[in-house]
Design a protein around this motif. Structure first.
Motif, short mmCIF file in Angstrom:
data_model
loop_
_atom_site.label_atom_id
_atom_site.label_comp_id
_atom_site.label_asym_id
_atom_site.label_seq_id
_atom_site.Cartn_x
_atom_site.Cartn_y
_atom_site.Cartn_z
N CYS A 1 -9.79 -0.78 -0.24
CA CYS A 1 -10.78 -0.01 0.82
C CYS A 1 -11.09 -1.06 2.03
O CYS A 1 -12.10 -1.98 2.30
CB CYS A 1 -12.03 0.36 0.08
SG CYS A 1 -11.32 1.90 -1.20
N TYR A 2 -12.45 -0.18 2.59
CA TYR A 2 -12.63 -0.24 4.02
C TYR A 2 -14.05 -0.98 3.78
O TYR A 2 -14.67 -0.99 3.10
CB TYR A 2 -12.73 0.80 4.95
CG TYR A 2 -13.73 0.77 6.09
CD1 TYR A 2 -13.36 0.22 6.99
CD2 TYR A 2 -14.76 0.60 6.09
CE1 TYR A 2 -13.62 0.11 8.60
CE2 TYR A 2 -16.10 0.04 7.26
CZ TYR A 2 -15.31 0.07 8.66
OH TYR A 2 -16.38 -0.43 9.42
N CYS B 1 -13.94 -3.79 1.98
CA CYS B 1 -14.25 -4.97 0.94
C CYS B 1 -14.07 -6.03 0.51
O CYS B 1 -14.08 -6.55 -0.27
CB CYS B 1 -13.68 -3.38 -0.43
SG CYS B 1 -15.12 -2.08 -0.87
N TYR C 1 -16.55 1.22 2.09
CA TYR C 1 -16.25 2.41 1.03
C TYR C 1 -15.69 2.06 -0.69
O TYR C 1 -15.48 1.09 -0.57
CB TYR C 1 -14.51 2.73 1.33
CG TYR C 1 -14.34 4.11 1.39
CD1 TYR C 1 -14.94 5.53 1.63
CD2 TYR C 1 -13.11 4.44 -0.20
CE1 TYR C 1 -14.27 7.07 0.26
CE2 TYR C 1 -12.69 5.70 -0.30
CZ TYR C 1 -14.05 7.12 0.17
OH TYR C 1 -13.23 7.76 -0.65
N SER C 2 -15.97 2.74 -1.54
CA SER C 2 -15.46 2.77 -3.04
C SER C 2 -15.05 4.06 -3.34
O SER C 2 -15.76 5.18 -2.88
CB SER C 2 -16.88 1.78 -3.74
OG SER C 2 -17.84 2.91 -3.89
N MET C 3 -14.64 4.12 -3.97
CA MET C 3 -13.69 5.62 -4.94
C MET C 3 -14.65 5.75 -6.39
O MET C 3 -14.39 4.30 -7.41
CB MET C 3 -12.38 5.05 -4.39
CG MET C 3 -12.40 5.07 -3.76
SD MET C 3 -10.16 5.24 -4.17
CE MET C 3 -10.01 3.58 -4.32
N ASN D 1 -11.94 -0.22 -5.54
CA ASN D 1 -11.93 -1.26 -4.11
C ASN D 1 -10.69 -1.66 -3.66
O ASN D 1 -10.68 -1.78 -2.57
CB ASN D 1 -13.01 -2.17 -3.92
CG ASN D 1 -12.51 -3.33 -4.81
OD1 ASN D 1 -12.10 -3.05 -5.54
ND2 ASN D 1 -14.43 -4.54 -5.04
N HIS D 2 -10.44 -1.63 -4.36
CA HIS D 2 -8.21 -1.42 -3.77
C HIS D 2 -6.89 -0.49 -4.92
O HIS D 2 -7.68 0.10 -5.51
CB HIS D 2 -8.38 -2.98 -3.55
CG HIS D 2 -7.91 -3.96 -5.48
ND1 HIS D 2 -8.95 -3.58 -6.15
CD2 HIS D 2 -7.16 -3.61 -6.04
CE1 HIS D 2 -9.12 -4.15 -7.04
NE2 HIS D 2 -7.73 -4.57 -7.27
N LYS E 1 -1.45 5.40 2.14
CA LYS E 1 -2.85 5.25 2.93
C LYS E 1 -3.26 6.88 3.74
O LYS E 1 -4.52 7.26 2.66
CB LYS E 1 -3.37 3.86 3.75
CG LYS E 1 -3.56 2.39 2.32
CD LYS E 1 -3.21 1.53 3.45
CE LYS E 1 -3.62 0.94 5.27
NZ LYS E 1 -3.74 -0.12 5.08
N SER F 1 -5.53 10.18 2.71
CA SER F 1 -6.57 10.68 3.23
C SER F 1 -6.19 11.79 3.81
O SER F 1 -7.44 12.29 3.33
CB SER F 1 -6.89 9.28 4.46
OG SER F 1 -6.96 7.68 3.68
N ARG G 1 -11.49 4.36 4.80
CA ARG G 1 -11.24 4.58 3.45
C ARG G 1 -11.02 2.90 3.36
O ARG G 1 -10.85 2.49 2.37
CB ARG G 1 -10.44 5.39 2.94
CG ARG G 1 -11.00 6.90 2.79
CD ARG G 1 -11.01 7.66 2.33
NE ARG G 1 -11.33 8.74 2.54
CZ ARG G 1 -11.26 10.14 3.26
NH1 ARG G 1 -9.89 9.94 4.42
NH2 ARG G 1 -11.70 11.37 2.97
N TRP G 2 -9.69 2.69 4.40
CA TRP G 2 -8.81 1.90 3.98
C TRP G 2 -9.10 0.44 5.35
O TRP G 2 -9.37 0.44 6.19
CB TRP G 2 -7.40 2.05 3.62
CG TRP G 2 -6.93 3.52 3.15
CD1 TRP G 2 -6.30 4.62 3.23
CD2 TRP G 2 -7.26 3.51 1.59
NE1 TRP G 2 -6.80 5.86 2.56
CE2 TRP G 2 -7.21 4.97 2.16
CE3 TRP G 2 -7.52 2.91 1.37
CZ2 TRP G 2 -7.32 5.71 0.37
CZ3 TRP G 2 -7.83 3.76 -0.17
CH2 TRP G 2 -7.46 4.23 -0.95
#
Length: 166
Positions: free
Chosen positions: A9-10, A12, A53-55, A86-87, A106, A110, A125-126
């Motif tokens: 993730c962006y 991270c 960014y985290s999910m 994060n990945h 990716k 998105s 995001r990435w």
């Protein structure tokens, strides 16, 4: 050809931070990660124009669903996937280069997140690239699947093909 693809993730996995990363000088199979370097990590952080960014669970599940859908649409055989906070790790068999697969997944993930209105559409995001490893031998494919499915800590959003290499 089968690949192990990992993308973060962006923000991270910054070069030089304590989590380690891969760059142009540290990208061969079995090679060491980029060593910790506070100045390099700080410089990378300074270049960021959004927060990392985290999910959460809903985002991880949406990304996994997008990966499954895109692989099916492109006739790529997804053998395993694990969407983490994060990945993302995937093992995929396809007749195209792994960089194309990674970029396609990716982008598609998105777009799916945008449709679900989970983030602002301008959200980064990435990370720019990721890791693309070619798995030349059956035992390497099996090991990569086990790594993705079983060796990431607590299961999050996980897929393993029934016919995956055993």
């Amino acid at each position: 050809m089968t690949y192990l693809i990992t993308f973060a993730c962006y923000g991270c996995r910054l070069h030089g931070d304590e989590s380690g990363s891969v760059d142009r000088e540290h990208n061969l199979y079995g090679s060491r990660l980029v060593e910790q370097d506070a100045k390099r990590a700080a410089a990378a952080c300074e270049r960021m124009d959004q927060t990392p960014y985290s999910m959460d669970r809903s985002r991880r599940e949406a990304v996994l669903a997008a990966i499954l859908e895109r692989c099916q649409l492109n006739h790529w055989t997804l053998l395993a996937a694990h969407v983490r906070t994060n990945h993302v790790h995937i093992v995929v068999d396809a007749d195209v280069r792994p960089e194309r697969i990674m970029n396609d997944l990716k982008s598609y993930a998105s777009r799916c997140l945008n449709r679900l209105l989970l983030d602002d559409p301008a959200r980064k995001r990435w990370a720019k690239h990721g890791s693309t490893r070619w798995l030349w031998k059956r035992e390497r494919v099996s090991a990569a699947i086990r790594y993705v499915v079983d060796q990431q800590g607590d299961s999050m959003a996980v897929f393993e093909a029934i016919e995956a290499y055993g």
